[in-house]
Design a protein around this motif. Structure first.
Motif, mmCIF file in Angstrom:
data_model
loop_
_atom_site.group_PDB
_atom_site.id
_atom_site.type_symbol
_atom_site.label_atom_id
_atom_site.label_comp_id
_atom_site.label_asym_id
_atom_site.label_seq_id
_atom_site.Cartn_x
_atom_site.Cartn_y
_atom_site.Cartn_z
ATOM 1 N N GLU A 136 26.981 -42.965 46.567
ATOM 2 C CA GLU A 136 28.542 -42.557 46.287
ATOM 3 C C GLU A 136 28.862 -42.469 44.826
ATOM 4 N N ASN A 137 28.135 -43.263 43.877
ATOM 5 C CA ASN A 137 28.173 -42.986 42.519
ATOM 6 C C ASN A 137 27.683 -41.663 42.047
ATOM 7 N N ASP A 138 26.448 -41.179 42.617
ATOM 8 C CA ASP A 138 25.874 -40.079 42.431
ATOM 9 C C ASP A 138 26.801 -38.981 42.595
ATOM 10 N N LEU A 139 27.289 -38.980 44.033
ATOM 11 C CA LEU A 139 28.377 -38.018 44.475
ATOM 12 C C LEU A 139 29.589 -37.590 43.449
ATOM 13 N N ARG A 140 29.892 -38.929 42.979
ATOM 14 C CA ARG A 140 31.313 -38.864 42.173
ATOM 15 C C ARG A 140 30.845 -38.003 40.753
ATOM 16 N N SER A 180 25.172 -41.666 55.418
ATOM 17 C CA SER A 180 26.618 -40.915 55.989
ATOM 18 C C SER A 180 27.766 -41.515 55.340
ATOM 19 N N PHE A 181 28.818 -41.038 55.266
ATOM 20 C CA PHE A 181 30.174 -41.400 54.747
ATOM 21 C C PHE A 181 31.218 -40.916 55.674
ATOM 22 N N SER A 182 32.467 -41.369 55.533
ATOM 23 C CA SER A 182 33.451 -41.347 56.400
ATOM 24 C C SER A 182 34.128 -40.205 55.791
ATOM 25 N N ASP A 183 35.130 -39.437 56.968
ATOM 26 C CA ASP A 183 35.680 -38.348 56.450
ATOM 27 C C ASP A 183 36.515 -38.586 55.259
ATOM 28 N N HIS A 184 37.222 -39.865 55.297
ATOM 29 C CA HIS A 184 38.033 -40.352 54.167
ATOM 30 C C HIS A 184 37.528 -39.989 52.945
ATOM 31 N N PHE A 185 36.225 -40.536 52.807
ATOM 32 C CA PHE A 185 35.643 -40.601 51.578
ATOM 33 C C PHE A 185 35.085 -39.231 51.031
ATOM 34 N N ILE A 186 34.629 -38.351 51.962
ATOM 35 C CA ILE A 186 34.425 -37.138 51.777
ATOM 36 C C ILE A 186 35.846 -36.225 51.144
ATOM 37 N N PHE A 190 35.909 -34.468 47.361
ATOM 38 C CA PHE A 190 36.428 -33.351 47.044
ATOM 39 C C PHE A 190 37.883 -32.988 46.593
ATOM 40 N N ASN A 191 38.962 -33.967 46.475
ATOM 41 C CA ASN A 191 40.258 -33.824 46.394
ATOM 42 C C ASN A 191 40.305 -33.120 44.697
ATOM 43 N N PRO A 192 39.524 -33.900 43.796
ATOM 44 C CA PRO A 192 39.824 -33.199 42.561
ATOM 45 C C PRO A 192 39.531 -31.802 42.428
ATOM 46 N N ILE A 193 38.578 -31.387 43.056
ATOM 47 C CA ILE A 193 38.199 -29.926 43.010
ATOM 48 C C ILE A 193 39.449 -28.995 43.605
ATOM 49 N N TRP A 226 36.291 -30.253 54.169
ATOM 50 C CA TRP A 226 34.932 -30.431 54.251
ATOM 51 C C TRP A 226 34.333 -30.412 55.670
ATOM 52 N N ARG A 227 35.204 -30.784 56.558
ATOM 53 C CA ARG A 227 35.002 -30.621 58.114
ATOM 54 C C ARG A 227 34.738 -29.373 58.409
ATOM 55 N N ASP A 228 35.761 -28.550 58.215
ATOM 56 C CA ASP A 228 35.827 -27.074 58.468
ATOM 57 C C ASP A 228 34.492 -26.273 57.863
ATOM 58 N N HIS A 229 34.103 -26.537 56.825
ATOM 59 C CA HIS A 229 32.999 -26.267 56.028
ATOM 60 C C HIS A 229 31.612 -26.570 56.813
ATOM 61 N N MET A 230 31.559 -27.708 57.122
ATOM 62 C CA MET A 230 30.430 -28.052 57.970
ATOM 63 C C MET A 230 30.227 -27.366 59.241
ATOM 64 N N TYR A 231 31.234 -27.171 60.095
ATOM 65 C CA TYR A 231 31.466 -26.605 61.086
ATOM 66 C C TYR A 231 31.153 -25.043 61.093
ATOM 67 N N THR A 232 31.629 -24.497 60.027
ATOM 68 C CA THR A 232 31.436 -23.045 59.821
ATOM 69 C C THR A 232 29.992 -22.900 59.628
ATOM 70 N N LYS A 233 29.342 -23.689 58.802
ATOM 71 C CA LYS A 233 27.722 -23.457 58.798
ATOM 72 C C LYS A 233 27.053 -23.606 60.023
#
Length: 270
Positions: A136-140, A180-186, A190-193, A226-233
């Motif tokens: 989690e820290n790495d991702l942030r 694995s992380f929750s949709d809320h965390f993802i 990604f919200n700052p971006i 993020w969910r739409d991005h994953m389903y698109t892939k």
């Protein structure tokens, strides 16, 4: 059973890892390793050897800190093998809680590094105590560093979207393979971006997310969740399987599609 093997080439094992839950156990393994290397005339490269402190932290509240000894970060000692293995016996009776042998026998020491992100081998990250909080820290940090670089230089909106899709998202996807992380965390990650891109495009901060997802070829940003991005892939991968020249792959994809249609399809149009 005796086997006759033909060696086509000579192979050298130049990387190895040893695991221990204690400091003394680490030095015991290093001592045996040193003796093994001497026996086979292998040069022990001290400058490229490190101790990744992982299981002897102070506790969960101080997971990134080592236990300290006399104000110094603990270092693993390498000993003179003639002394520590005198008469063919590993002598541990002259050591203490920190080291297996006396200072007089030490020939080198290895620095101990905090193992907050695990070890990396052939592109795969691994750690025996790999906690989700570390990933989690790495991702942030990845998102924070990415934003800092975008803000430090003038970049067009088009190039920002290219970097997000081509650089940032693949990095995040790779890290997410480890846990694995929750949709809320993802979404929160990604919200700052998303906020930065909306400001860069001079759009209203509460703009409908469906409008943000309009593809670039239709005049939109193509900024999906993020969910739409994953389903698109996943859909792109499935489409490639359907178009595969290999009959087995394309046939399997069509059979899966048929089963999905039988299970989920609706009689009326959606």
């Amino acid at each position: 059973t005796h086997l006759s093997l033909r060696c086509a080439s000579t192979l050298f094992i130049d990387d190895c890892q040893y695991y221990s839950t204690t400091k003394r156990g680490t030095e015991i393994r290093l001592a045996i390793c040193s003796l093994f290397f001497e026996f086979f005339a292998i040069q022990f490269n001290v400058s490229k050897t490190f101790v990744l402190g992982n299981l002897w932290f102070k506790g969960p509240a101080d997971i990134f800190n080592f236990e300290y000894s006399n104000g110094e970060v603990w270092r693993a000692w390498l000993f003179n093998t003639d002394q520590i293995f005198a008469n063919g016996i590993l002598h541990l009776e002259f050591g203490d809680d920190e080291h297996i042998g006396p200072l007089a026998w030490k020939v080198a020491e290895l620095p101990a590094l905090p193992n907050t992100s695990g070890t990396r081998y052939l592109g795969v990250q691994y750690s025996p105590n790999f906690l989700g909080v570390n990933i989690e820290n790495d991702l942030r940090n990845i998102v924070f560093d990415f934003l800092a670089k975008l803000k430090s230089v003038p970049v067009s909106l088009q190039n920002i979207m290219y970097l997000v899709n081509g650089v940032l998202l693949p990095k995040i996807e790779y890290k997410l393979l480890l846990t694995s992380f929750s949709d809320h965390f993802i979404t929160d990650l990604f919200n700052p971006i998303r906020i930065f891109i909306i400001k860069k495009a001079r759009l209203h901060p509460r703009i409908n997310r469906c409008l943000l997802a309009i593809p670039a070829e239709l005049g939109g940003l193509g900024l999906t969740s993020w969910r739409d991005h994953m389903y698109t892939k996943r859909l792109e991968l499935f489409h490639r399987l359907l178009q595969s020249p290999h009959a087995l792959l394309s046939g399997l994809a069509r059979a899966l599609l048929e089963q999905a249609q039988l299970k989920f399809a609706s009689v009326s149009s959606v």
